[in-house]
Design a protein around this motif. Structure first.
Motif, short mmCIF file in Angstrom:
data_model
loop_
_atom_site.label_atom_id
_atom_site.label_comp_id
_atom_site.label_asym_id
_atom_site.label_seq_id
_atom_site.Cartn_x
_atom_site.Cartn_y
_atom_site.Cartn_z
N VAL A 189 -4.37 4.89 4.43
CA VAL A 189 -5.08 3.80 3.76
C VAL A 189 -5.59 2.83 4.82
N ALA A 222 0.79 -1.23 0.00
CA ALA A 222 0.00 0.00 0.00
C ALA A 222 0.82 1.28 0.00
N GLU A 227 -6.12 -3.00 3.57
CA GLU A 227 -5.45 -2.93 2.27
C GLU A 227 -3.95 -3.19 2.40
N LYS A 266 -6.38 2.80 10.26
CA LYS A 266 -5.66 3.26 9.08
C LYS A 266 -4.15 3.02 9.22
#
Lengths: 341, 341, 341, 341
Positions: free
Chosen positions: D316, D132, D320, D304
């Motif tokens: 992000v 990511a 992810e 996050k």
């Protein structure tokens, strides 16, 4: 024993390595207590102390500066300085002192010894200009940093067909200029020991340009041109009518530009040369100095300074250590000069 | 004069600095022609030459390796080697040779001198184990690289509460281990000069862990445990029943893990220690060696080797140079040992 | 194809890596001939060429400067420059040009493209101030060198309780100051993008001294105090009545000493920042730029510049590349400012 | 708020820079208290805390490792681990957690978020294999160290006409091999993403020897030859009948020696790559990650991870971040391959 220790004068990579060695051997071999005095001779004058323990020196071997702080205070120039120093020593029951410093610090150490204060000295001068020892720690680090800078500047000089003047430390002795100049392949090296002829410098510079390479000139901050210091005097005008800036490096770059018609720039390395992590060489030398200083203390052998002779650490009278400045001998300059141009 | 020059044995940072100094002073001061022989003694045997000019050595001062190439060829072990060497020298009208190398190369130089071939030697050993000189170039660079590695490994060791064993060069002499160990603040230093007791190593390691710090052990590749070499023999099983890998470093890391129950890792620095740009110290020493070697040649003073004594470069008979291995004396080991644990 | 290549403007670590990549891929993948033009745009004006072969670029990846030489010559400012350039190109049957340089060099490239000379640009600015690319090579090396200097200066500052002002490159954009200041833990960072208040600087400096630490101030050479440039004007007197020397760094150190009563020194890093071996980051970026530039040439995709976007190399119109200066945005300054003091 | 922070997994240069940024901004901008948990997830499980103050993080920016210590403990694999972690958090009144670590650490962070523990993640992987984010800190330092080693090894390889195999980190992704190989001018780069053909490697090596240069092969520790892992299996005999030692690097050096008849050596860089002072690049990235992580905490934006996209720091979802491994894409390998041989 309770052993006091202090660091005086300008900072120098390796000071903490001395403190670590004194502390570790003092505690673990001799069972001493080690008391740090803060900020050079100011510490014992004002009673500023901090205990040096194994934990305090655990992580300092590769760190520049000095964890004790430093100063240029001289107890003999301070009103009642020596008396206050003696009473601090008495109050803290200090049996002996390790004084780490240059000419000034060691000069005080010598006088105090004469007055009955038991001191052992450790030599410290980044300029390598103390006579009684082959080398002092900090010098190798300064030479290493200056050499890296010369390496970097060479590629720029070549790409732009430009002369570069690098001003390095060395007010009274040109050791840093000589060694970094040799190591960096300088095309001219100028030192305080010998007034330089600008004409000869310009000759070497032009020879070098003729061979299609760019010249690097390494100049000690204390070097002066023939004709004396007045040429460098503040306020003088340069070739373009501007007030000249800076010291001998900037002056010389200007002069070269004017006389050769080529681009010429100066870089003044300054304080970058004296900070940061010491080289391996300096860490070893500083560590050995520290180990031998605490031996000398423990032997009751005071009034001495530890020194490097060949590969050995020896003890010399403090009096000898501060008697003369060690300058670059003519033979070493001649040896280097065959590589100029 | 036409002066031949060659580099023999393992490569070493500073070789090119010697070649540059020999060439520059040879040409510009003495007016010699300088002829490079390629690949050590193989060059004069097979007639592999390359002229060394000012341009060829312009840009080599700060480069590792040797622009002449090297080899371990010994003319006395090659059929007709000495005769072929002599006829190459005659054919190329070589008046004298500068031979840069270690024990083997200088041993050949000495024998050739006895047979009337005029040779001057320049000492080269990264391990610093040649007896007639205080230091040899390349050693400081190796110590510098090993010390940087130890600095890096310390932060990893501390973060993971782990023992780290660093294996450095030094087959017969422990100088690199001693100096990099002192400079990196190693908690144990092991050298070939003295068999080590694994029990004592484990004691130091445990003391260190008890003080809540991670131990770093620096071990020379030639160090051996008490009880002799068989412990290190290939094929032996480790504590977990696996075939042991590598040399003494890996063996010792394994042993420490097994005996202390703590994580323990080995790093073998290997060839990284001998390559790349030389330190400023080594460039100065190598340059001075080169300048003095060509002086000796030009004085017709053959059968000599240049050497460092204190801060001076002197000439010593080649015979002396190769007589004995310079190992770490007991006092230096004892000096270092007070910092262990 | 015969592809010409040149390097213009100030030198920058990584230029040789671009030349190597262009040459190796040009020859081995596309079968081009690569023709080097010497000294920037002066080369094609005066017909100064040198073939770039695999051997020529064998050993240049890690070397600073540019083996082609550089200049600031602009064919549009030289009488008949563009015509002479075109006729050189015709005479040497050059099918396309790779122009490596900054705003000026790329501006010429764009104009030449408009006149039908097929050019592909490679961005080069050590200050990182070209808008169309995330980063340019040379910048990381400059930041690395400045950060090393700050690390070294910190230990000196702490040992002497002194403020140190470090002047770094950056005439119009403060990227080097911002990144080296963040990396070196500077206590104040000053950039050209925003006039600075000396009062606020003094506040931060005093806060820092109150916490018993020494302050480091990093200032871009193009930063100016509120109240405008006249404060920095040559000839002005400092607090002690002396003519002020040097640029904003020296001025500010003086000002801080005067206002805080503490010792304060300036170090001007200068040309050291732009020379010598490039960092690994810059070598990778420069190599990738070179590989993509020769792809663009071979695709017949002219009038483009290669650029970094995230982790990709893309092609952007030369026109875009030179449209705007990339300065440090306010958010990035605000992000850094929380670490001041 | 009281904010907890921990570092998990292998150590990585830049961890302390994150801790410093979190602490400084947390305290001086947001007025938080910052609580350090020791030794990764073990800290919150066992209640091992240490307050993070401005003084604690004063001097850590340029130091490798992590002042909090690290471990690979996973609360989901420890009996009652999650409950103990939750009760520690309750007991110490921790409002939110900053978890700095790789795939494993962030995987735990994600699960804890799902259970209502407010966490923000900071990505850490020296191998640069987290999907990511464009880059993670520590990677640039590892590449820098590996590149320096390759630079050094090249001079040795050339002097002895020898092949050198350098084994670098990278178990599942070849980013360090790719970048250090490009930066060091490796003649072959081998990565885990693509099985390598020993025949092709030997071809490149022989091409290189034919051009009279020595080959350097950079191989990631996780790279495997075609034909599968069994070729590398422990206990296999080498060409000389000895038991093979070490990993793929040693295996390959052996194989090259056997097939080409040339000398060939392996160097395994190992832990040296992950320790010591971070590069300027990594210090900037780590500092920015820390500043943005504490922003995210203060915004109440949990679950996050902070990430680098181009030159921006973004947030992000943790989900992810740990979804996929970021391996080297085929195009990047093809881009590099044109420089082989």
């Amino acid at each position: 024993m309770r052993v006091g220790v202090l660091t005086g004068g300008g900072d120098c990579p390796g000071l903490n390595a001395v403190l670590r060695a004194v502390t570790r051997k003092g505690i673990s071999v001799y069972g001493h207590e080690i008391v740090g005095f803060r900020n050079g001779w100011l510490g014992p004058i004002e009673g500023l102390t901090t205990p040096l323990t194994l934990d305090k020196v655990e992580d300092v071997l590769n760190r520049g500066g000095t964890i004790l702080g430093s100063s240029r205070t001289n107890p003999y120039s301070v009103d009642g300085g020596v008396e206050r120093l003696k009473s601090t020593i008495a109050e803290h029951r200090i049996d002996a002192l390790v004084a780490i410093g240059g000419e000034d610090t060691l000069g005080v150490a010598e006088k105090l010894t004469a007055e009955g204060v038991p001191v052992v000295g450790v030599p410290k001068t980044i300029d390598n200009d103390l006579d009684a020892t082959d080398y002092t720690f900090g010098f190798d680090t300064a030479v290493h940093i200056a050499t890296e800078a010369i390496d970097r500047l060479r590629t720029t000089a070549e790409s732009h067909h430009r002369a570069l003047v690098v001003e390095v430390m060395g007010r009274h002795a040109g050791w840093i200029a000589l060694h970094s100049g040799l190591a960096g392949g300088a095309n001219v090296i100028l030192v305080p020991e010998q007034e330089f002829s600008v004409d000869r410098v310009v000759d070497w510079v032009e020879q070098r340009f003729e061979r299609q390479y760019a010249p690097i000139i390494v100049v000690a901050e204390g070097a002066i041109p023939e004709g004396g210091e007045e040429l460098l005097a503040a306020g003088e005008k340069d070739a373009f009518g501007h007030v000249r800036l800076g010291g001998v490096g900037t002056w010389l770059a200007d002069e070269i530009a004017h006389r050769t018609g080529k681009e010429s720039r100066a870089v003044v390395l300054g304080h970058v040369q004296r900070g940061g992590t010491p080289t391996a060489y300096d860490r070893v030398l500083a560590t050995r100095f520290g180990l031998h200083a605490i031996d000398s203390i423990s032997d009751g052998d005071f009034g001495k300074m530890v020194a490097l002779r060949g590969t050995d650490i020896v003890r010399v009278p403090l009096r000898e250590a501060t008697a003369a400045l060690k300058t670059v001998p003519k033979e070493r300059l001649a040896e280097a000069e065959v590589l100029f141009g």
